[in-house]
Design a protein around this motif. Structure first.
Motif, PDB file in Angstrom:
ATOM      1  N   TYR A  95       2.038  45.210  44.504  1.00 28.00           N
ATOM      2  CA  TYR A  95       0.625  45.407  44.460  1.00 28.00           C
ATOM      3  C   TYR A  95      -0.006  44.993  43.408  1.00 28.00           C
ATOM      4  N   VAL A  96       0.616  45.054  42.131  1.00 26.96           N
ATOM      5  CA  VAL A  96      -0.226  44.686  40.956  1.00 26.96           C
ATOM      6  C   VAL A  96       0.675  43.236  40.467  1.00 26.96           C
ATOM      7  N   ARG A  97      -0.384  42.376  39.994  1.00 25.04           N
ATOM      8  CA  ARG A  97       0.224  41.146  39.557  1.00 25.04           C
ATOM      9  C   ARG A  97       1.024  41.255  38.451  1.00 25.04           C
ATOM     10  N   PRO A  98       2.309  40.662  38.445  1.00 27.29           N
ATOM     11  CA  PRO A  98       3.014  40.682  36.932  1.00 27.29           C
ATOM     12  C   PRO A  98       2.344  40.187  35.767  1.00 27.29           C
ATOM     13  N   ARG A  99       1.401  39.487  35.959  1.00 30.58           N
ATOM     14  CA  ARG A  99       0.551  39.027  34.711  1.00 30.58           C
ATOM     15  C   ARG A  99      -0.272  40.091  34.156  1.00 30.58           C
ATOM     16  N   ILE A 100      -0.609  41.089  35.122  1.00 29.11           N
ATOM     17  CA  ILE A 100      -1.440  42.261  34.631  1.00 29.11           C
ATOM     18  C   ILE A 100      -0.395  43.392  34.122  1.00 29.11           C
ATOM     19  N   PHE A 101       0.469  43.494  35.148  1.00 27.64           N
ATOM     20  CA  PHE A 101       1.472  44.660  34.949  1.00 27.64           C
ATOM     21  C   PHE A 101       2.308  44.692  33.708  1.00 27.64           C
ATOM     22  N   PHE A 102       2.801  43.418  33.535  1.00 26.97           N
ATOM     23  CA  PHE A 102       3.660  43.306  32.367  1.00 26.97           C
ATOM     24  C   PHE A 102       3.361  43.563  30.992  1.00 26.97           C
ATOM     25  N   PRO A 103       2.146  42.758  30.756  1.00 25.77           N
ATOM     26  CA  PRO A 103       1.457  42.782  29.308  1.00 25.77           C
ATOM     27  C   PRO A 103       0.817  44.170  29.236  1.00 25.77           C
ATOM     28  N   ALA A 104       0.188  44.812  30.279  1.00 24.00           N
ATOM     29  CA  ALA A 104      -0.159  46.146  30.097  1.00 24.00           C
ATOM     30  C   ALA A 104       0.698  47.178  29.506  1.00 24.00           C
ATOM     31  N   CYS A 105       2.098  47.159  30.216  1.00 26.24           N
ATOM     32  CA  CYS A 105       3.142  47.773  29.686  1.00 26.24           C
ATOM     33  C   CYS A 105       3.415  47.721  28.292  1.00 26.24           C
ATOM     34  N   MET A 106       3.438  46.352  27.947  1.00 26.70           N
ATOM     35  CA  MET A 106       3.887  45.966  26.558  1.00 26.70           C
ATOM     36  C   MET A 106       2.658  46.463  25.578  1.00 26.70           C
ATOM     37  N   VAL A 107       1.266  46.760  25.752  1.00 26.17           N
ATOM     38  CA  VAL A 107       0.403  47.138  25.064  1.00 26.17           C
ATOM     39  C   VAL A 107       0.796  48.777  24.758  1.00 26.17           C
TER      40      VAL A 107
ATOM     41  N   ILE B  43       5.931  50.169  12.652  1.00 28.17           N
ATOM     42  CA  ILE B  43       4.286  49.804  12.425  1.00 28.17           C
ATOM     43  C   ILE B  43       4.245  48.293  12.935  1.00 28.17           C
ATOM     44  N   ILE B  44       5.032  47.432  12.151  1.00 24.54           N
ATOM     45  CA  ILE B  44       5.277  46.049  12.231  1.00 24.54           C
ATOM     46  C   ILE B  44       5.817  45.852  13.709  1.00 24.54           C
ATOM     47  N   ASP B  45       6.613  46.428  14.221  1.00 27.91           N
ATOM     48  CA  ASP B  45       7.223  46.206  15.626  1.00 27.91           C
ATOM     49  C   ASP B  45       6.198  46.122  16.603  1.00 27.91           C
ATOM     50  N   GLY B  46       5.375  47.148  16.382  1.00 24.95           N
ATOM     51  CA  GLY B  46       4.236  47.501  17.377  1.00 24.95           C
ATOM     52  C   GLY B  46       3.229  46.330  17.137  1.00 24.95           C
ATOM     53  N   LEU B  47       2.736  45.924  15.887  1.00 22.84           N
ATOM     54  CA  LEU B  47       1.955  44.890  15.760  1.00 22.84           C
ATOM     55  C   LEU B  47       2.295  43.565  16.466  1.00 22.84           C
ATOM     56  N   ILE B  48       3.727  43.302  16.067  1.00 21.64           N
ATOM     57  CA  ILE B  48       3.947  41.820  16.558  1.00 21.64           C
ATOM     58  C   ILE B  48       4.218  41.889  18.010  1.00 21.64           C
ATOM     59  N   THR B  49       4.185  42.989  18.809  1.00 22.61           N
ATOM     60  CA  THR B  49       4.086  42.910  20.059  1.00 22.61           C
ATOM     61  C   THR B  49       2.707  42.331  20.973  1.00 22.61           C
ATOM     62  N   LEU B  50       1.715  42.815  20.291  1.00 19.49           N
ATOM     63  CA  LEU B  50       0.376  42.717  20.981  1.00 19.49           C
ATOM     64  C   LEU B  50       0.111  41.451  21.019  1.00 19.49           C
ATOM     65  N   PRO B  51       0.439  40.338  20.245  1.00 15.44           N
ATOM     66  CA  PRO B  51       0.000  38.901  20.591  1.00 15.44           C
ATOM     67  C   PRO B  51       0.857  38.403  21.739  1.00 15.44           C
ATOM     68  N   VAL B  52       2.070  38.779  21.932  1.00 19.76           N
ATOM     69  CA  VAL B  52       2.792  38.704  23.052  1.00 19.76           C
ATOM     70  C   VAL B  52       2.241  38.975  24.283  1.00 19.76           C
ATOM     71  N   ALA B  53       1.726  40.215  24.397  1.00 20.45           N
ATOM     72  CA  ALA B  53       1.002  40.830  25.618  1.00 20.45           C
ATOM     73  C   ALA B  53      -0.324  39.992  25.923  1.00 20.45           C
ATOM     74  N   ILE B  54      -1.122  39.385  24.634  1.00 19.14           N
ATOM     75  CA  ILE B  54      -2.131  39.031  24.960  1.00 19.14           C
ATOM     76  C   ILE B  54      -2.019  37.409  25.606  1.00 19.14           C
ATOM     77  N   TYR B  55      -0.767  36.833  25.201  1.00 21.85           N
ATOM     78  CA  TYR B  55      -0.200  35.608  25.692  1.00 21.85           C
ATOM     79  C   TYR B  55      -0.036  35.788  27.347  1.00 21.85           C
ATOM     80  N   GLY B  56       0.486  37.005  27.573  1.00 19.77           N
ATOM     81  CA  GLY B  56       0.942  37.336  28.918  1.00 19.77           C
ATOM     82  C   GLY B  56      -0.292  37.307  29.640  1.00 19.77           C
ATOM     83  N   PHE B  57      -1.223  38.249  29.294  1.00 19.73           N
ATOM     84  CA  PHE B  57      -2.413  38.209  30.231  1.00 19.73           C
ATOM     85  C   PHE B  57      -3.016  36.971  30.661  1.00 19.73           C
TER      86      PHE B  57
END
Length: 452
Positions: A71-83, A175-189
């Motif tokens: 029902y939800v595209r992986p392109r939306i669902f995966f990065p949202a979960c990463m955020v 803190i750093i683990d969380g911060l470095i995840t955000l660019p990956v999520a943006i790339y996924g979107f």
């Protein structure tokens, strides 16, 4: 000469026009041995209880998250979960007791629930049997690389940021683990391709999208949320065949996933290791996993998808490495002299990570002619079943209080390794027979079509 010809053919596939172009959990263990244990007053098996809380959330979210991909595209669902995961990781830097860590890890488990098997589902939607093993292997190896690099990151953080602005080094890690995840999520979107049937990737031309669809079998894609779907799925022999396979195989990974080498070093009967050593030395375990994963994923592709061979290799590895550690812990053994052997056993045991890529590729190969959501359910069921068992398996057999030898866990490892060999043999027989029957039916249908 025949082998060389096959190898040349495998490495230089004759692609159709356009086809070639088409084509974390370790941070807690690192933090634990880097000051979290002492600062938050962890006692007994509280580390394992925190890990069990994560597993509980992971189990709760597994099936709903993966069926939601209909029902939800992986392109939306995966990065949202990463955020969400990144935010929870950074919040962990503010905790003051083990109970708070457990609560956060539970919700992190829910956020992470679809990532692993969801990605394997997407890989199985794009790649053929001849290509899938390598791609699954690269995906698994990248996760292991993250685990390996995490130790060195923690060492660097400990040396450069410890007590900066009043925060301990292990808090900076989160803190750093969380911060470095955000660019990956943006790339996924922006760029995640979804599946061939739903992709809107701007970097694929219409012709390439049509080619992607033509490369994989056309199968029915019905909505999964119905009693008929679940009844049909749960009575299918391959659902239980692959779920039980991964339940057994998942527990052979316990040496790596539970950070046993780090706990062995932390509780060594003679040596006292520094924080950098506690973080750096265990990275050899995922390093062995990367090599083994890429080797077996590529080899089983080359051998026309004989993924079951990995089960036999892992069975031997599990028995031998456990026996070596049991020998080192036996009465009269010199703990100093046996230390290199124990390190070697744990490093070799990291090779069992090869089963991740190959067994999920095996399930994808077998079920690629079934409806998409049944394949997704099987992949989710495999991971769910493994984590349900692992939630209590970790505490019973690999509790932190059992360090350094984990004697009970070594015997458990021998048992599941033997069971894996037996189950692999049975499942390989049924999957081979199923494939012969499918090909025979396809041939008969083709003949009937020609007659008509």
């Amino acid at each position: 000469m025949a082998v060389r010809a096959r190898l040349r053919e495998y490495l230089h596939t004759d692609y159709k026009p356009g086809e070639k172009k088409l084509l974390d959990r370790s941070n807690l263990n690192n933090a634990y041995v880097s000051g979290m244990k002492e600062e938050l007053h962890f006692a007994g098996d509280q580390l394992n209880q925190v890990q069990a809380a994560f597993t509980a959330g992971y189990v709760v979210g597994q099936v709903p998250a993966n069926l939601s991909l209909h029902y939800v595209r992986p392109r939306i669902f995966f990065p949202a979960c990463m955020v969400v995961w990144a935010a929870l990781t950074m919040v962990t830097a503010a905790v003051h007791n083990p109970q708070s860590v457990a609560a956060i890890r539970f919700f992190q488990g829910i956020a992470e629930a679809t990532t692993f098997v969801g990605t394997h589902y997407v890989l199985g939607s794009w790649y053929t049997e001849r290509e899938l093993g390598k791609r699954s292997g690269i995906f698994t190896a990248s996760g292991l690389a993250g685990t390996m690099i995490g130790g060195y990151i923690q060492t660097g953080i400990q040396e450069s940021l410890h007590m900066r602005h009043g925060l301990s080094g292990w808090r900076w890690l989160f803190i750093i683990d969380g911060l470095i995840t955000l660019p990956v999520a943006i790339y996924g979107f922006a760029f995640f391709p979804d599946t061939p049937a739903t992709t809107q990737a701007i970097y694929l031309t219409p012709a390439e999208k049509d080619l992607a669809l033509a490369r994989v079998p056309p199968v029915m894609d019905r909505a999964p949320w119905s009693w008929t779907f679940f009844r049909r799925s749960f009575t299918n022999k391959f659902f239980w065949g692959f779920v039980i396979l991964w339940i057994i195989a998942g527990e052979t990974e316990s040496f790596g996933s539970n950070g046993l080498l780090a706990l062995y070093m932390k509780s060594h009967p003679v040596h006292e290791y520094t924080v950098p050593q506690l973080n750096n030395y265990p990275t050899g375990v995922p390093a062995a996993g990367i090599v083994s994963t890429l080797f077996w994923a590529t080899l089983t592709d080359f051998l026309d998808g004989r993924r079951y061979l990995v089960g036999y290799f892992i069975g031997v590895t599990g028995v031998v490495t456990s026996a070596l550690i049991l020998a080192a812990s036996s009465p009269g053994a010199d703990p100093v002299a046996s230390t290199p052997m124990v390190f070697g056993a744990y490093y070799w045991a990291g090779a069992v990570y090869a089963c991740q890529a190959t067994f999920f590729a095996w399930a994808n190969d077998t079920l690629r002619y079934e409806e998409h959501m049944f394949r997704a359910l099987v992949l989710a069921g495999m991971n769910l079943g493994s984590n349900v068992i692992n939630a209590w398996w970790t505490i019973v057999f690999y509790g932190a209080s059992m360090a350094p030898w984990f004697t009970r866990g070594m015997w458990a490892m021998i048992a599941v390794s033997i069971a894996l060999v037996i189950w692999t043999a049975g499942l390989s027989f049924f999957t081979a027979r199923h494939e012969r029957m499918r090909k025979a039916e396809h041939t008969i249908e083709g003949l009937n079509y020609e007659i008509e």
